[in-house]
Each structure stands twice: as structure tokens, then as C-alpha cells.
Design a protein around this motif. Sequence first.
Motif, short mmCIF file in Angstrom:
data_model
loop_
_atom_site.label_atom_id
_atom_site.label_comp_id
_atom_site.label_asym_id
_atom_site.label_seq_id
_atom_site.Cartn_x
_atom_site.Cartn_y
_atom_site.Cartn_z
N LYS A 275 86.45 65.63 -21.15
CA LYS A 275 85.91 64.42 -21.79
C LYS A 275 85.87 63.23 -20.85
O LYS A 275 85.16 62.24 -21.12
N ILE A 276 86.64 63.31 -19.75
CA ILE A 276 86.68 62.18 -18.82
C ILE A 276 86.36 62.64 -17.39
O ILE A 276 86.73 62.01 -16.41
N SER A 277 85.64 63.75 -17.28
CA SER A 277 85.31 64.30 -15.96
C SER A 277 84.21 63.48 -15.28
O SER A 277 83.52 62.67 -15.91
N GLY A 278 84.02 63.73 -14.01
CA GLY A 278 82.93 63.08 -13.28
C GLY A 278 81.59 63.44 -13.85
O GLY A 278 80.66 62.61 -13.90
N GLU A 279 81.46 64.69 -14.29
CA GLU A 279 80.21 65.14 -14.89
C GLU A 279 79.91 64.33 -16.17
O GLU A 279 78.77 63.91 -16.41
N TYR A 322 88.22 58.51 -9.26
CA TYR A 322 89.02 59.59 -9.82
C TYR A 322 90.46 59.16 -10.11
O TYR A 322 91.00 59.42 -11.19
N GLU A 323 91.07 58.48 -9.14
CA GLU A 323 92.48 58.10 -9.33
C GLU A 323 92.64 57.13 -10.50
O GLU A 323 93.65 57.15 -11.21
N THR A 324 91.65 56.27 -10.71
CA THR A 324 91.69 55.33 -11.83
C THR A 324 91.54 56.07 -13.15
O THR A 324 92.28 55.81 -14.12
N VAL A 325 90.56 56.97 -13.20
CA VAL A 325 90.35 57.75 -14.43
C VAL A 325 91.59 58.57 -14.76
O VAL A 325 92.01 58.66 -15.92
N TRP A 326 92.21 59.12 -13.72
CA TRP A 326 93.44 59.88 -13.97
C TRP A 326 94.58 58.96 -14.43
O TRP A 326 95.26 59.24 -15.43
N ALA A 327 94.81 57.86 -13.70
CA ALA A 327 95.97 57.01 -13.99
C ALA A 327 95.93 56.47 -15.41
O ALA A 327 96.93 56.50 -16.14
N HIS A 328 94.75 55.98 -15.81
CA HIS A 328 94.62 55.44 -17.16
C HIS A 328 94.22 56.51 -18.17
O HIS A 328 94.34 56.29 -19.38
N GLY A 329 93.72 57.65 -17.66
CA GLY A 329 93.25 58.72 -18.55
C GLY A 329 94.30 59.78 -18.79
O GLY A 329 95.20 59.60 -19.62
N ASP A 338 84.90 54.91 -22.33
CA ASP A 338 84.69 53.47 -22.49
C ASP A 338 86.01 52.70 -22.33
O ASP A 338 86.06 51.64 -21.69
N THR A 339 87.07 53.22 -22.92
CA THR A 339 88.38 52.57 -22.79
C THR A 339 88.85 52.56 -21.34
O THR A 339 89.35 51.55 -20.84
N ILE A 340 88.67 53.68 -20.65
CA ILE A 340 89.09 53.77 -19.25
C ILE A 340 88.28 52.79 -18.40
O ILE A 340 88.82 52.11 -17.51
N ALA A 341 86.97 52.69 -18.67
CA ALA A 341 86.14 51.73 -17.91
C ALA A 341 86.59 50.29 -18.17
O ALA A 341 86.60 49.45 -17.26
N ARG A 342 86.95 49.99 -19.41
CA ARG A 342 87.43 48.63 -19.73
C ARG A 342 88.76 48.35 -19.02
O ARG A 342 88.99 47.24 -18.51
N LEU A 343 89.63 49.35 -18.97
CA LEU A 343 90.90 49.17 -18.24
C LEU A 343 90.64 48.95 -16.75
O LEU A 343 91.29 48.12 -16.10
N ASP A 344 89.66 49.68 -16.21
CA ASP A 344 89.30 49.52 -14.79
C ASP A 344 88.83 48.09 -14.53
O ASP A 344 89.24 47.46 -13.54
N PHE A 345 87.98 47.57 -15.41
CA PHE A 345 87.49 46.19 -15.25
C PHE A 345 88.65 45.19 -15.32
O PHE A 345 88.74 44.25 -14.51
N MET A 346 89.54 45.39 -16.28
CA MET A 346 90.67 44.45 -16.42
C MET A 346 91.56 44.48 -15.18
O MET A 346 92.03 43.43 -14.72
N ASP A 353 96.41 47.02 -8.68
CA ASP A 353 96.11 48.38 -8.24
C ASP A 353 96.01 49.28 -9.46
O ASP A 353 96.95 49.37 -10.25
N THR A 354 94.89 49.98 -9.61
CA THR A 354 94.71 50.81 -10.80
C THR A 354 95.70 51.97 -10.86
O THR A 354 96.12 52.37 -11.95
N ILE A 355 96.07 52.51 -9.69
CA ILE A 355 97.05 53.61 -9.69
C ILE A 355 98.41 53.09 -10.15
O ILE A 355 99.03 53.67 -11.06
N GLU A 356 98.87 52.00 -9.54
CA GLU A 356 100.20 51.47 -9.89
C GLU A 356 100.24 51.07 -11.36
O GLU A 356 101.24 51.31 -12.07
#
Length: 578
Positions: A275-279, A322-329, A338-346, A353-356
Amino acid sequence: MDKILRIDMGAKGGPKVSEGPLGDYAGLGGRAMTSSVVSKEVPPLCHALGAENKLVIAPGMLTGSAAVISGRLSVGCKSPLTGTIKEANSGGQGGIALARLGYAAVILEGKPPTDDLYKIHISSKGVKVSVDNGLKMLPNYDLVNKMKAEFGEKIVCISIGPAGEMKLGSASVAVTDMETRPSRHAGRGGVGAVMGAKGVKVIVIDTADTKIRQPKDAEKFKEANRKFTEGLRSHAVTGQALPKFGTNVLTNILCEAGGYPTYNFKEGTYKDGAKISGETFAEIETKRGGKATQGCHTGCVIQCSGTYVDKDGNFISKQPEYETVWAHGGNCGICDPDTIARLDFMDDNFGVDTIEMGVAIGVAMEAGLIPFGDGEGALKLVEEVGKGTPLGRILGSGAEVTGKAFGVERIPVVKGQAMPAYDPRTVQGIGVTYATSTMGADHTAGYAVATNILKVGGFVDPLKPEGQVELSRNLQIATAAIDSTGMCLFIAFAVLDQPETFQALVDMINAFYGLSLTGDDVTALGKNILSMERDFNAKAGFTAGHDRLPRFFSTEKLPPHNLTWTMKDEELDRVFNW
């Protein structure tokens, strides 16, 4: 690039600007420049947020030239997160702009005696440093809009968000991209906190009169650049997978391999990974009118980024890595793109740092602050960071501080820095890099995933300890050298598999500078950088005992392979024996 700009923020009477020749730093770029300056000029035992620390911002050796994919910018200092030497690098236009103005480095020194906040304007006509307290606590996107209104559209911004001003351990340095959005970040190690300690909110670079850097031998450079580009485009990873699906193409691959850390490193496969893959992200972006293929700076030919928009076509964030999608996903059990993208923007807007940040939230979830899978709860936690509430300051100080504050035993960090998106129990080569890197847990320091999982540059079984020390050692040496050229690290996929592409890179450097480097010289450069960094860390108090993974990796089996970390300590101690 024939000069260094130094700005002493603690000078008597206000910030003092000076420009000088390269001197001992001639011929250096990127990580070689930042680590050389820090190791030579910063006392290893100094406080990272004190006046003795320096923030070094350096374009790579080829940055600002016509060399493809060479726009990376290095940011170095003593890290407030790890206490070690630090180099974090970023895409965006910052490196190109500085290089084309002739700067091999911008060094922020000292510490202002007041809490005034400064902006620095750099152009072909000179450098101006001025107080602008109206910028205090502005998020990065608001800040850049204000700078565009003041200085026009032809600018590049290097800035910090509220997290940097609060000097939090996860604070990043933002760099604007080709659309003048602050979406690219030197994320790791709290480099933004050091910029905040210097009282600098933003460096605005006027690009109106910048000129492309010219090589010594134009014909040889052009031919080497052509072969190098051809090599990148012909490789399956850099020419097909990354452009089509971005770095997040790894989600399905790591889930299948059982090396995708899930629920704060409890499991190795995420049931909702698809559901959160690159594809999936690429399909959403294309369907909604965003972009699934885009470069992060001028001259990028891999184009692994993109633009993520909402259902009405409005910008939410750049395509999350990828690391952002994983860290928040998957790490937090959140499967809504959509939630992961909003977290990335914030994260980008507040400057963390999105990983931290993602790992800190995963640790907070384990502590019971919010349940795994609570996307709205995660958004509220990041809002706390932006507001600077007591809870937000704990989370923004990183995973280790969060774990200690809430009494969590499973804290996935090395030298205080959160682990990225690969579990060391089932990708053992990256575990060696996490443990021994001079920077704390950092996948980019020696990306063993390439050989363990993607079978690039050969194959070393990811489930066994044999061969991992040699793999990590060679990759850490190569990475230190690549980080100095200004090249994106992703060129390593093609360079490892195709000797002619590596030779084209060496030929490009030689043609640009009039040198006659060999592959052995490139290896020597990487070793020299690592030796400098390790010497700094040793003087800062780090020993072999710090080159270890947290104990739970050796005692808790990771499904589905049900393996533990089995690398012996004496093997880890061999990594830098050359």
C-alpha cells in the motif's frame, strides 16, 4: 572554486565576513572539504553547540560544472546528536549556486552574544549579513516565500526551520530545489542545530550572475561525461528502477527479503507494504497529475524524485524517499500514502530529519504514547515538534532521547543516531556499516544493501556474517570518495557493476582539473577521509566499544527468518584495518 568564505558570527561588533584562498584545502570538495576543516579546526572535545564548533558548507569537486548528477552539497561539523564528526549531504541547487560563485566552502564560525537571528545574502557583488528577527520560528516554506518576496525569484536558500532554532538533535539544513521549494535536506546528525547555534536562519544566494564552471580539457571532459551518462542510463537500477518508481522501489524488495524493520524493529516484513510501495506512490502521482519522475537538482539524469499532490492536484510534498516512507510508514504501522506525504512535508517545513523523526515516533509508539498505525496521532506529534512544546522538544531531540524519556528498551540507534530502513539481522552487511561508520547509524556511509539484496557489485549472503566486513570496508572507502565529488551516491550502482562507468568518472575529474588520477588514487582519497574522521572521533572519546549495535539485535530474533545479529566484535574491529 578558488576561495573560502568565512563568517565569524561571534566577532566583536557583529558578524565579520572574510574571504581567503584555499590554502591547505586546495583541490578538496564535498565531504573531503568538510571533514578536513572540522578535523583541523574544531577541538574534538568542544560542545557541538558552542562557539568552538564550525559549520562547513561545501560543494563537491565537480559541482557547478556540466558533469551530470554532480550537484550534491556537503554540510559538516561536530554533531550535536552523535558527538562525532558529521557530514550530511543534500540535493537541491545550493551546491551549484555556491560553486558557480567560486566558493569551495562557506564556514560559519563563533557564536553571537545575543539571541538575534541573522540572514546572509551572497551574490557576485558581495556578502551581506543582517539581523532579521522577523524570521524567528518561521517554517522553511514560509521563510523561502518571504525571501523570494524580498530578493526575487532567482535565488537559492539554505535554511533552518524552527527545529534548528531550538537546536534539536534531529534538526536539518534545508536546500531549495529547482522549483525553489525547501524540499532537499542535509538531514542527519543535527547539522541544523549547529546552524541555529550560529544564529543563522538562512543563507540566500543570488544566482543572477553565476557562471558554469569550465574544465581544463573541454573535449576530454565532454567525452567522459557522455560515457558516464550512457553508463548510468544503461544500468537497470539507475536507468530503469529509480527513474520509474523512485528510491521507494525498495519497499517491496526489502519486505520480500525480510529486512524491512516494522513496528520499531520487531518484524522484518510489513503486511501492508504494497500500500505504500514505490509502485503505489508512482501510480497515485501519475493519476492525480503530480510527477513520478523528476530530478532533485539541475543536471540529474537518474530522476528518482517526483511531486506528490492531493486529489485536487494541490502540492503536498516532494515524492517521499524510501527511508521517509519506511520511517513514518512501516516502522510506525502507517499505510496511508497521503498521511506519509503530509508527514514528509511537515518534517521539511519544521526542518527535521525524516529518519530520526520517524524512528523517534516509532519508539514513542512502543512506549504507548499513541498506538502503532495511528496516522493522525503521528501528525499531531510532529506538530508538537514544530510548536516546541516540551513533548515536541523530546521527540525532536531524536530516538535515543525519546526512548530514555519514556523508558523504552528497544532503541535502534548507534552513537545516538537512528537506524535507517534496513534491519541488520537480515541485511548483515548494512549492520557492519551502522556499527562502524564514523557518523553513527547511516546507510549511506557504506550501502551494503546494494550487494546483499540487489546483487550489485557481486553478491554476499545477507543472512550470514561471512564477507560482510570486507564488503562494508570497501563501500565505506568508495562512499567517502564519492561524497567528495559532488556526485549523487546512486551512481555507485552503475560504477560498481560497470568498470567503464567508473573509469569515465575518473576521466571526468582528470579532464576537469588537469590531473592523472587512477582508481588507486580514488581509493586512497576515501581512506584518507575515513582516517581523518576516525582520528577526530578518537580524540572526542570514541573507542571500539562504540562501534556496536544495541544489545537487543543480538538477543531478539527477527521474523520471518528468525535470526539475530551474529557478527563478532573482533570482526567489527577489523573494518578499518588497511
